[in-house]
Design a protein around this motif. Structure first.
Motif, PDB file in Angstrom:
ATOM      1  N   ASN A 270       0.858  -1.246   0.137  1.00 18.30           N
ATOM      2  CA  ASN A 270       0.124   0.007  -0.190  1.00 18.30           C
ATOM      3  C   ASN A 270       0.916   1.233   0.036  1.00 18.30           C
ATOM      4  O   ASN A 270       1.544   1.471   0.956  1.00 18.30           O
ATOM      5  CB  ASN A 270      -1.015  -0.018   1.110  1.00 18.30           C
ATOM      6  CG  ASN A 270      -1.856   1.228   1.308  1.00 18.30           C
ATOM      7  OD1 ASN A 270      -1.835   2.039   0.375  1.00 18.30           O
ATOM      8  ND2 ASN A 270      -2.661   1.415   2.339  1.00 18.30           N
ATOM      9  N   PRO A 271       0.840   1.881  -1.151  1.00 22.42           N
ATOM     10  CA  PRO A 271       1.786   3.005  -1.278  1.00 22.42           C
ATOM     11  C   PRO A 271       1.349   4.420  -0.292  1.00 22.42           C
ATOM     12  O   PRO A 271       2.254   5.356  -0.092  1.00 22.42           O
ATOM     13  CB  PRO A 271       1.769   3.774  -2.589  1.00 22.42           C
ATOM     14  CG  PRO A 271       0.472   2.970  -3.158  1.00 22.42           C
ATOM     15  CD  PRO A 271       0.229   1.601  -2.489  1.00 22.42           C
ATOM     16  N   ASN A 272       0.271   4.127   0.302  1.00 20.03           N
ATOM     17  CA  ASN A 272      -0.301   5.264   1.060  1.00 20.03           C
ATOM     18  C   ASN A 272       0.210   5.210   2.614  1.00 20.03           C
ATOM     19  O   ASN A 272      -0.129   5.876   3.609  1.00 20.03           O
ATOM     20  CB  ASN A 272      -1.701   5.063   1.287  1.00 20.03           C
ATOM     21  CG  ASN A 272      -2.387   5.703  -0.236  1.00 20.03           C
ATOM     22  OD1 ASN A 272      -1.971   6.761  -0.683  1.00 20.03           O
ATOM     23  ND2 ASN A 272      -3.434   4.946  -0.567  1.00 20.03           N
ATOM     24  N   ALA A 273       0.877   3.877   2.759  1.00 25.19           N
ATOM     25  CA  ALA A 273       1.285   3.780   4.166  1.00 25.19           C
ATOM     26  C   ALA A 273       2.920   3.327   3.886  1.00 25.19           C
ATOM     27  O   ALA A 273       3.505   3.173   3.116  1.00 25.19           O
ATOM     28  CB  ALA A 273       0.575   2.332   4.926  1.00 25.19           C
ATOM     29  N   SER A 274       3.508   3.217   5.238  1.00 25.48           N
ATOM     30  CA  SER A 274       4.835   2.911   5.325  1.00 25.48           C
ATOM     31  C   SER A 274       4.940   1.432   4.951  1.00 25.48           C
ATOM     32  O   SER A 274       4.057   0.496   5.483  1.00 25.48           O
ATOM     33  CB  SER A 274       5.564   3.011   6.733  1.00 25.48           C
ATOM     34  OG  SER A 274       4.739   2.323   7.738  1.00 25.48           O
ATOM     35  N   VAL A 275       6.176   1.101   4.235  1.00 29.01           N
ATOM     36  CA  VAL A 275       6.421  -0.126   3.843  1.00 29.01           C
ATOM     37  C   VAL A 275       7.514  -0.778   4.733  1.00 29.01           C
ATOM     38  O   VAL A 275       8.466  -0.477   4.830  1.00 29.01           O
ATOM     39  CB  VAL A 275       6.924  -0.295   2.525  1.00 29.01           C
ATOM     40  CG1 VAL A 275       7.142  -1.807   1.919  1.00 29.01           C
ATOM     41  CG2 VAL A 275       5.682   0.407   1.426  1.00 29.01           C
ATOM     42  N   THR A 276       7.270  -2.136   5.262  1.00 29.20           N
ATOM     43  CA  THR A 276       8.000  -2.905   5.864  1.00 29.20           C
ATOM     44  C   THR A 276       8.844  -3.815   5.338  1.00 29.20           C
ATOM     45  O   THR A 276       9.901  -4.238   5.685  1.00 29.20           O
ATOM     46  CB  THR A 276       7.427  -3.322   7.349  1.00 29.20           C
ATOM     47  OG1 THR A 276       6.446  -4.208   7.003  1.00 29.20           O
ATOM     48  CG2 THR A 276       6.870  -2.300   8.202  1.00 29.20           C
ATOM     49  N   ASN A 277       8.037  -4.659   4.367  1.00 30.88           N
ATOM     50  CA  ASN A 277       8.636  -5.774   3.572  1.00 30.88           C
ATOM     51  C   ASN A 277       8.935  -5.333   2.214  1.00 30.88           C
ATOM     52  O   ASN A 277       8.102  -5.024   1.176  1.00 30.88           O
ATOM     53  CB  ASN A 277       7.434  -6.728   3.426  1.00 30.88           C
ATOM     54  CG  ASN A 277       8.220  -7.919   2.474  1.00 30.88           C
ATOM     55  OD1 ASN A 277       9.339  -8.021   2.041  1.00 30.88           O
ATOM     56  ND2 ASN A 277       7.325  -9.022   2.453  1.00 30.88           N
ATOM     57  N   LEU A 278      10.196  -4.779   1.970  1.00 29.27           N
ATOM     58  CA  LEU A 278      10.754  -4.033   0.810  1.00 29.27           C
ATOM     59  C   LEU A 278      10.975  -5.202  -0.514  1.00 29.27           C
ATOM     60  O   LEU A 278      10.528  -4.587  -1.571  1.00 29.27           O
ATOM     61  CB  LEU A 278      12.190  -3.691   0.738  1.00 29.27           C
ATOM     62  CG  LEU A 278      12.568  -2.659   2.067  1.00 29.27           C
ATOM     63  CD1 LEU A 278      13.941  -2.348   2.131  1.00 29.27           C
ATOM     64  CD2 LEU A 278      11.738  -1.422   1.685  1.00 29.27           C
TER      65      LEU A 278
END
Length: 576
Positions: A270-278
């Protein structure tokens, strides 16, 4: 009338008046001197603190980042105003103020207290990307030192479905992935600035009228159809989860002009949130390569027909599905002694494809793959695109030559494979896929003749439409479909392992193709790993919606009860 003997007599004052004037001047001087002495000695510390509290700041005026649109002018990325909330810590902050800030911003009060305590003095960010509504409430608190910095943050309406192609920006508004990264300088525009006077609480108290207005960024228009992008994402998700695969991708292009309508991957983010799994951020359609397996059989056989190495009506002796090459055997899942050219493709015979393909010299077969763009980038202007691998023919061993016709020993990304199939929809000519509507149509080399192209579509139509074909699950009511299944072992650390890539590449309507669609599913591990079982249903979902949305006329009768017709589980694609 009194007469003056000299001009200076006019301005002459009496002695008393001169004394009064001199006394007044002396008194005024003493008052000024006393005030200066008072300020210099008695109010020295106060004035220094007051003066230190004022400063001139060059305030950045942020430009409005350009929008990204799909082919129907629907928004794929847009900026909305937000605020970064900060605090200048000069004096003691009341606990009730901290409580109010934490409540409005929905953050932990104790953590905020600790953050302020640790900083003790200076400036800290409390929270970034705060909504205008919350920022207004914060402003109404009128807390000394509280600062609101207006920014623009990106919003992506299509969330996961278009994330890989559009990408995202970071907290500072800089393009981080996808088209946001590719066209960052164009989307960003130019920042402006203005000089202002601020007090110790970072409040603006004066404008120095020294400014430069920002220049807003330019918009980007793409060929993506967000409706079909969503269809592709949901179908990939459904079948990847159904067959417990690692990942999957789909690319749909317009067969006549090369427009990329779909470039979807699963899993996504979800590009609207922070990403943990690159790992989920990779656009696998262009970054990941795989050996395409049986989806190359129509290409190698078509080129053999073009070079008159085989006749259309020739019967191939497939030796009961067994072919020895050096110390290695090539096998068919459904062994036959003899097969027509059409049946070699329809049943996905490795032996038949190898026999036909090796009638081409290594240089000729390599030349065909080279003309299709294997081993080199398409230059799609999509970040992360890789070239794949096509070794020079001089390095081929006999076993390499025998496997190349059925898609082993060469690696491609899904966009390259889609491009390769454009020769079957455009009278034998390569058509480069493109992502921007204002980009000119780029026609590549002619690989096969229109006649051979038409024959191969008929052969690939049998894969889907006829009994015994490996691609029955790609059938679409009302339309003929021409395509090819693929099931290839994966190469890990230079060795073939018992993991597979399932694929399906096809076009519809087969008599006059409007769309070309390629689907790849990586490592399906439950129930089946064949392209005709795992990837073909995804093809059907996406292609069916595309034909409907673009009002493509039917080209076959609708009276077939396709929904209830049993399709046997597919086998027979290229395996070692």
């Amino acid at each position: 009338m009194k007469k003056f003997s000299h001009q200076s007599d006019i301005f002459e004052l009496s002695k008393n008046r001169r004394r009064v004037v001199l006394s007044l001047i002396l008194l005024l001087f003493l008052m000024l001197f006393s005030r200066a002495l008072y300020l210099q000695q008695i109010k020295k510390d106060f004035l220094q603190n007051k003066g230190d509290g004022f400063s001139v700041r060059n305030e950045i005026l942020h430009s409005y980042r350009g929008k990204i649109y799909d082919r129907n002018h629907k928004l794929l990325a847009v900026s909305s105003p937000t605020y970064d909330v900060g605090l200048t810590i000069n004096n003691h902050i009341k606990n009730e103020n901290i409580r109010d800030i934490a409540t409005i911003l929905k953050i932990n009060e104790k953590n905020l207290q600790q953050k302020i305590k640790n900083k003790n003095k200076g400036f800290i960010y409390i929270k970034r990307s705060v909504s205008p509504e919350s920022a207004k409430k914060i402003s109404e608190l009128k807390i000394a030192g509280l600062n609101l910095d207006k920014q623009y943050r990106r919003f992506y309406p299509n969330r996961e479905s278009a994330a890989h192609i559009i990408g995202k920006t970071n907290l500072d508004g800089i393009g981080h992935e996808g088209l946001e990264k590719q066209w960052d300088s164009i989307l960003t525009g130019e920042k402006g600035h203005k000089k202002v006077v601020i007090d110790g609480s970072r409040r603006i108290i004066d404008d120095l009228h020294d400014f430069k207005l920002p220049k807003n960024g330019s918009d980007i228009f793409t060929t993506i159809d967000s409706r079909l992008q969503h269809t592709a994402y949901e179908s990939l998700k459904k079948y990847i989860e159904r067959y417990e695969a690692r990942s999957g991708s789909a690319v749909l292009v317009d067969a006549k002009n090369g427009d990329i309508l779909v470039m979807a991957n699963y899993p996504s983010y979800n590009p609207n949130a922070s990403v943990t799994n690159l790992d989920t951020m990779r656009n696998r359609s262009v970054t990941d390569t795989f050996e395409p397996g049986s989806t190359l059989k129509p290409i190698s056989i078509a080129y053999a027909l073009e070079k008159k190495k085989v006749r259309t009506n020739e019967i191939i002796n497939t030796n009961n599905g067994l072919l020895k090459v050096g110390r290695t055997y090539i096998r068919d899942d459904h062994p036959e002694n003899e097969l027509t050219i059409k049946d070699v493709i329809k049943t996905s015979s490795n032996v038949g494809a190898s026999i036909i393909g090796t009638r081409l010299t290594p240089k000729e077969l390599w030349g065909a793959y080279d003309k299709l763009g294997f081993g080199k980038k398409i230059h799609s202007q999509i970040p992360g695109e890789v070239s794949g691998k096509l070794r020079t023919y001089t390095a081929w061993r006999d076993i390499d030559h025998s496997r190349m016709p059925y898609g082993y020993g060469v690696s491609v990304n899904l966009l390259q494979l889609t491009q390769a199939y454009t020769i079957f929809a455009n009278d034998g000519v390569v058509l480069k896929p493109k992502l921007y509507p204002n980009e000119e149509i780029k026609v590549g080399e002619k690989v096969i003749s229109p006649n051979v192209s038409k024959k191969m579509r008929a052969f690939m139509q049998a894969v889907v439409e006829e009994d015994g074909g490996t691609g029955g699950k790609a059938k679409i009511p009302g339309y003929t479909v021409a395509g090819k299944t693929g099931t290839a072992k994966k190469v890990i650390n230079g060795q073939y392992v018992n993991q597979y890539v399932a694929s399906f590449v096809g076009m519809a309507p087969s008599n006059n193709p409007k769309f070309i669609l390629a689907v790849m599913i990586d490592d399906p591990s439950k129930d089946s790993y064949y392209g005709g079982t795992v990837a073909a249903p995804v093809f059907k979902d996406i292609m069916k919606d595309a034909l409907k949305l673009y009002d493509v006329p039917y080209d076959k009768e609708l009276n077939e009860n396709l929904m209830n017709k049993m399709v046997k589980p597919q086998t027979g694609d290229a395996k070692l």
